[in-house]
Enzyme design. Sequence first.
Site, PDB file in Angstrom:
ATOM      1  N   LYS A  70      47.396  38.773  42.221  1.00  0.00           N
ATOM      2  CA  LYS A  70      46.808  38.298  40.963  1.00  0.00           C
ATOM      3  C   LYS A  70      47.762  38.581  39.805  1.00  0.00           C
ATOM      4  CE  LYS A  70      42.077  38.522  42.639  1.00  0.00           C
ATOM      5  NZ  LYS A  70      40.700  39.027  42.587  1.00  0.00           N
ATOM      6  N   ASP A 121      35.384  36.036  36.982  1.00  0.00           N
ATOM      7  CA  ASP A 121      34.948  35.887  38.381  1.00  0.00           C
ATOM      8  C   ASP A 121      33.697  35.006  38.466  1.00  0.00           C
ATOM      9  OD1 ASP A 121      36.430  36.973  40.506  1.00  0.00           O
ATOM     10  OD2 ASP A 121      35.833  39.030  40.009  1.00  0.00           O
ATOM     11  N   GLN A 127      37.922  44.283  41.043  1.00  0.00           N
ATOM     12  CA  GLN A 127      38.148  43.874  42.423  1.00  0.00           C
ATOM     13  C   GLN A 127      37.048  44.426  43.331  1.00  0.00           C
ATOM     14  OE1 GLN A 127      40.494  41.716  43.275  1.00  0.00           O
ATOM     15  NE2 GLN A 127      39.829  41.735  45.415  1.00  0.00           N
TER      16      GLN A 127
END
Length: 283
Positions: free
Chosen positions: A54, A121, A98
């Site tokens: 990422k 997200d 995460q």
Amino acid sequence: MSAQLIDGKAVAETLITQVREGVDARLAAGKRAPALAVILIGDDPASGVYVRNKKRNCEKAGIRSLAWDLPASTTQDELLAIIDQLNADDSVDGILVQLPLPKHIEPQAVIERIDPKKDVDGFHPYNMGRLAIKMPLLRPCTPRGVMTLLESYGIDPKGKKAVIVGASNIVGRPQALEMLLARATVTVCHSATADLAAEVAAADIVVAAVGKPNFVKGEWIKPGAVVIDVGINRLENGSLCGDVEFDSARERAAFITPVPGGVGPMTIATLLQNTLDSANLHA
Ligand SMILES: Nc1nc2c(c(=O)[nH]1)N[C@@H](CN(C=O)c1ccc(C(=O)N[C@@H](CCC(=O)O)C(=O)O)cc1)CN2
Ligand SMILES: [Mg+2]
């Protein structure tokens, strides 16, 4: 028949280039680069790889990334305090924690603490709800990435029967909402589904997201169907495989995604797209 491979790596590269162009357009207009805060807790090796990817792809796209690499002993309150600080920071457009988290941290409490405007997200109930009422804002990365893949290959879900295998909050449920938005007729299968083989056999588009190697059998696939494999399972010999029996499914399908190199790279490229969208919506 042998299905055409859907090249997620190539589509992701194109998307990252488009994000870079969007970032450059912001800079040319005198605005700052988008910024993404990435929080990793603990030392799960796979999570470490995804977070590094990422950050690396943020660089490629011209997005500023801020890293929080925290020990597994981090408490939920400490994590929530960092999120509060990032929520209040006007120079940050996206916040990503995460998953999975260590067992002592409640993921839903963390997801709901993120300002929905910075929820790149797309997991916050606000953003999931927006998707459910046909007013999407920030959309979960993997399902949005799947829709981009289909579009890139000229596959329009409208009027097709889409069968989603797996009903998780991260993939299965938002994928069903994405397919519904694209006007597919949608079925979601889960552990209580009576006849999974029959459901899959009726599908024009199958999306497998259960996290079990070779769970969807090639013989179930309708000839000419599109097969999207979201599963990333690491076998004992170290190799990766999807949720679909690839070789036998490929013999029947018209299009199929490989693992690796299918949906996975789209998840990260779509995160960058969401971060740019978030910056453009608010700053
Ligand atoms: N906060 C989040 N956590 C998790 C998400 C997410 O979208 N948000 N999704 C997954 C992990 N994930 C991204 O975070 C992710 C998984 C896999 C890939 C990928 O590119 N896979 C490669 C193979 C990589 C390998 O060798 O392991 C591929 O499929 O080609 C990208 C992102 C769970 N957590
Ligand atoms: Mg994902």
